[in-house]
Design an enzyme around this catalytic site. Sequence first.
Site, PDB file in Angstrom:
ATOM      1  N   ALA B  48       0.813  -1.217   0.000  1.00  0.00           N
ATOM      2  CA  ALA B  48       0.000   0.000   0.000  1.00  0.00           C
ATOM      3  C   ALA B  48       0.854   1.278   0.000  1.00  0.00           C
ATOM      4  O   ALA B  48       0.697   2.140  -0.864  1.00  0.00           O
ATOM      5  CB  ALA B  48      -0.918  -0.020   1.219  1.00  0.00           C
ATOM      6  N   CYS B 199       1.002 -10.654  14.576  1.00  0.00           N
ATOM      7  CA  CYS B 199       0.764 -11.110  13.205  1.00  0.00           C
ATOM      8  C   CYS B 199      -0.665 -10.880  12.736  1.00  0.00           C
ATOM      9  O   CYS B 199      -0.985 -11.176  11.599  1.00  0.00           O
ATOM     10  CB  CYS B 199       1.113 -12.585  13.076  1.00  0.00           C
ATOM     11  SG  CYS B 199       2.635 -12.836  12.150  1.00  0.00           S
TER      12      CYS B 199
END
Lengths: 74, 361
Positions: B48, B199
């Site tokens: 991104a 995570c």
Amino acid sequence: MEILDFRGEPCPTPLVKTVRKIARMKENDEIKILTDEKECVEYIKEIIPSLGVELLSIDEEEGFWIIHIKKITI
Amino acid sequence: MDKDAPDHVFLTPELIERFSRQILVKDIGVSGLKKLRSSRVVVIGCGATGTAQAELLARLGIGYIRVVDKDYVDISNLPRTHLYTYIDAKQSIPKAIACANRLSEIDPTIHVEPVITRVTPDNIEDLVRDVDLIIDGTDNLATRFLINDVSIKYGIPWIFVGFSSWYGQVFFINPGKGPCLDCIIPRRILEREERGDACEVLGAVNTAIALVSSIAATLALKHLLGILNDYNTLYVVNGKRLEIHHVRIERNMDCPTCIHRRFEFLAKKGSRRGATRICGSNAVEITPPVKTSLNLEELSKRYEPGKILSVNKYTMRIMVDDIVSIILFNDGRAIIDGVNDEEYAWKLYRRYVLDKMGLGG
């Protein structure tokens, strides 16, 4: 012969306008560019070989320069 | 004329016309354009923030951009990632390739070099040594600490960019002139990430990503123009309230990395081979025991009809079942998508890749 008087216009405006003008010129057309921006004189000199124009003269007057060019190829 | 302007960038009518608005800006001008044109940047991670920054830098006229990523374009990337298309996702095109293709389409006169690889202590020095600036497009602290090590070791500045949800942080790290990442982020956060506690997928809003990336690209622009002189400000972005806070950060005068020059992350050399769970996604990455070079289009002919979901020069997607698929790269590396168990991932790799190559034993 057309005279483009860019005196009073800060660099790079004279450079941009010169490039656009040259793109519209026909073979053997001549113009004189008047600018009081030394930096732009250098840039115009630098870009001339890639524009198909011949630099006929650069004259320094009091506080400004006159660049005389001729279109040689289209 | 600016004495610092490089003289090996030649003006052309197209260059002047393309940047006719940008060079009117007082701080840029033609000399600034020449500086940008002669600048070399590496973007590590084409997700991104990496793609958003890469696009801005390409449009600004940066002359050389190396884009590095190990992954392929997935449909779940499209809402928040610049540059990628639906076709890239359907064909599982490597992110580095898709990113480079788009940048070259934006400006074919700049040099864009795609590198499909995981960034490791073994290869990072070769990836960054010849650039003026490193851009962080990564999504994990382990790679950022590695970038920090190599930045300090070679004196190459880098821009740290982090975000989650509506929020982000940007920090320009100029070795020796301000704090480094190890001065500002406690290593226990990295240790938590490495244990897998961090995570979870945190989510992201693309408008906040654009805001954060724009701040980072502004810092890159100012640095490459030679007008950046603040190396102590952490930019903290609240993309929901539309606030940007400037937080002053000082150097840690006992920093192991930038004061004592101990490059512990860079020292962890030794190629990682085998199966590894990918943080934040339901997938396992397989790195084969030996490097190879595969002709995927030829290899695809050895599978039953319907098993190959897509194939191109760089990747091949093999269907295992409705949930699991294998994305095989042309260097033999694979991502087993839809699997968390490393041992099971290896079994699938052996059955669907090594056996087809005649290497199953």
